[in-house]
Scaffold this motif. Structure first.
Motif, PDB file in Angstrom:
ATOM      1  N   GLY A   9      37.269  30.137  36.193  1.00 34.53           N
ATOM      2  CA  GLY A   9      37.369  30.552  37.577  1.00 34.53           C
ATOM      3  C   GLY A   9      36.148  31.347  38.001  1.00 34.53           C
ATOM      4  N   SER A  11      33.658  32.690  41.764  1.00 36.35           N
ATOM      5  CA  SER A  11      33.377  32.651  43.196  1.00 36.35           C
ATOM      6  C   SER A  11      32.324  31.600  43.474  1.00 36.35           C
ATOM      7  N   ARG A  38      48.676  26.499  41.696  1.00 34.09           N
ATOM      8  CA  ARG A  38      47.913  27.585  42.303  1.00 34.09           C
ATOM      9  C   ARG A  38      48.810  28.385  43.244  1.00 34.09           C
ATOM     10  N   ARG A  40      48.138  30.652  46.532  1.00 34.35           N
ATOM     11  CA  ARG A  40      47.235  31.198  47.537  1.00 34.35           C
ATOM     12  C   ARG A  40      47.823  32.482  48.113  1.00 34.35           C
ATOM     13  N   THR A  90      40.977  28.872  47.877  1.00 34.49           N
ATOM     14  CA  THR A  90      41.019  30.198  47.268  1.00 34.49           C
ATOM     15  C   THR A  90      42.431  30.518  46.812  1.00 34.49           C
ATOM     16  N   VAL A  92      44.856  31.889  42.933  1.00 30.27           N
ATOM     17  CA  VAL A  92      44.941  32.050  41.483  1.00 30.27           C
ATOM     18  C   VAL A  92      45.460  30.724  40.930  1.00 30.27           C
ATOM     19  N   TYR A  93      44.734  30.170  39.995  1.00 27.75           N
ATOM     20  CA  TYR A  93      45.084  28.883  39.421  1.00 27.75           C
ATOM     21  C   TYR A  93      45.721  29.095  38.045  1.00 27.75           C
ATOM     22  N   TYR A  94      46.848  28.428  37.846  1.00 29.64           N
ATOM     23  CA  TYR A  94      47.605  28.570  36.610  1.00 29.64           C
ATOM     24  C   TYR A  94      47.690  27.240  35.878  1.00 29.64           C
ATOM     25  N   GLY A 113      46.560  32.847  34.488  1.00 28.45           N
ATOM     26  CA  GLY A 113      45.942  32.588  35.779  1.00 28.45           C
ATOM     27  C   GLY A 113      44.470  32.950  35.812  1.00 28.45           C
ATOM     28  N   THR A 114      43.735  32.223  36.623  1.00 30.52           N
ATOM     29  CA  THR A 114      42.314  32.504  36.821  1.00 30.52           C
ATOM     30  C   THR A 114      42.009  32.428  38.315  1.00 30.52           C
ATOM     31  N   GLN A 115      41.255  33.385  38.802  1.00 35.36           N
ATOM     32  CA  GLN A 115      40.985  33.480  40.232  1.00 35.36           C
ATOM     33  C   GLN A 115      39.848  32.553  40.629  1.00 35.36           C
ATOM     34  N   THR A 117      37.690  31.839  44.107  1.00 37.33           N
ATOM     35  CA  THR A 117      37.411  32.323  45.457  1.00 37.33           C
ATOM     36  C   THR A 117      36.311  31.475  46.069  1.00 37.33           C
TER      37      THR A 117
END
Length: 120
Positions: A9, A11, A38, A40, A90, A92-94, A113-115, A117
């Motif tokens: 993950g 930006s 995810r 949002r 954008t 958090v992806y799980y 989870g990984t953010q 953005t």
């Protein structure tokens, strides 16, 4: 005990790409699938993409054509290639895995989870 650990993950600007990875350890049922969810901001968790044991894939309408899910069984690793990212991606992806119970697969295992953005 099944453990799922996501990475990748970060930006990125709109139009950019990211590739998420999910390393799985422990017993993962060989008859069930894996996928990416995810969440949002202010929204419920949603299924983004899944892949079955025989390689069949599904995608949400909003990610179809931009995201690609793949699975390396030898490495017990799941991937999500995300291209042409949009600010609405954008979240958090799980990483998730199904568990077989009484001939039925259900989403039972989750990563931390990984953010992701995406800025406009």
């Amino acid at each position: 005990q099944v453990q799922l650990v996501e990475s990748g993950g970060g930006s990125v600007q709109a139009g950019g790409s990211l590739k998420l990875s999910c390393s799985a350890s422990g017993y993962i049922s060989s008859t069930c699938g894996m996928g990416w969810y995810r969440q949002r901001p202010g929204k419920e968790r949603e299924l983004v993409s899944s892949i079955s044991i025989d390689g069949a894939t599904t995608y949400s309408d909003s990610t179809k054509g931009r995201f690609t899910i793949s699975r390396d069984k030898a490495k017990n690793t799941l991937y999500l290639q995300m291209n042409n990212l949009k600010p609405e991606d954008t979240a958090v992806y799980y990483c998730a895995a199904e568990r077989l119970s009484f001939d039925y697969c259900s989403w039972s295992y989750w990563g931390q989870g990984t953010q992701v953005t995406v800025s406009s």
